[in-house]
Design a protein around this motif. Structure first.
Motif, short mmCIF file in Angstrom:
data_model
loop_
_atom_site.label_atom_id
_atom_site.label_comp_id
_atom_site.label_asym_id
_atom_site.label_seq_id
_atom_site.Cartn_x
_atom_site.Cartn_y
_atom_site.Cartn_z
N HIS A 4 0.84 -1.19 0.00
CA HIS A 4 0.00 0.00 0.00
C HIS A 4 0.88 1.24 0.00
O HIS A 4 2.08 1.17 0.21
CB HIS A 4 -0.98 0.01 1.19
N HIS B 284 4.88 0.10 -0.34
CA HIS B 284 5.69 -0.84 0.45
C HIS B 284 4.73 -1.91 0.98
O HIS B 284 3.52 -1.76 0.90
CB HIS B 284 6.38 -0.11 1.61
N HIS C 253 3.32 -5.10 3.74
CA HIS C 253 3.15 -5.59 5.11
C HIS C 253 2.62 -7.03 5.05
O HIS C 253 1.91 -7.39 4.12
CB HIS C 253 2.12 -4.77 5.89
N GLU D 290 -1.03 -4.50 11.56
CA GLU D 290 -0.16 -4.10 10.46
C GLU D 290 1.30 -4.41 10.78
O GLU D 290 2.09 -4.74 9.88
CB GLU D 290 -0.32 -2.61 10.17
#
Ligand code: NI
Length: 137
Positions: free
Chosen positions: A17, A42, A44, A125
């Motif tokens: 995202h 990037h 997650h 996250e």
């Protein structure tokens, strides 16, 4: 009356995202979000915890929950770029708070259709940061 209890199942999905407010310039988004607004995003490894209300006499609650989450969330979000691939975030900054809200909204009605009452959704996250959303009244 059967005992009521809460049952929680955890899921994992990977997604990329870019944090950016729609309508803000790149400079404004960088001022707000720093490296989290880098142009190409990037990634997650997210954890999704889904909690439902049930009672011990209901069979297959875990399997039913897994099937709904797979269909409604995993197929939409796993291995996707949230900003680019997911219409849910076309005009919504894909922060962990918004991801949790989107997951709640994707899950509540299908879970009810499957006979499960959603209590809450938590999206992790990082190991330190999560957002929890209660079921909509
Ligand atoms: Ni991020």
């Amino acid at each position: 009356m059967p005992e009521r209890l809460q049952l929680q199942v955890s899921f994992e999905f990977s997604a990329s995202h870019r944090l950016a407010l729609p309508g803000c310039s790149d400079a404004e988004n960088h001022a707000l979000f720093g490296k989290c607004s880098n142009a190409n995003g990037h990634g997650h490894n997210y954890r999704l915890d889904v909690t439902v209300a049930t009672n011990p006499s209901v069979p297959n609650t875990v399997a039913t929950l897994e099937a709904v989450v797979d269909r409604e969330v995993m197929k939409r979000l796993d291995h996707k770029h949230l900003n680019l691939d997911c219409p849910e975030f076309a005009d919504l900054n894909p922060s962990v708070e918004h991801i949790a809200l989107v997951c709640r909204n994707l899950l509540q009605a299908p879970l009810a259709t499957a006979g499960l009452e959603l209590i809450s959704v938590t999206v992790w996250e990082t190991a330190k940061t999560c957002a929890t959303v209660q079921a909509a009244g």
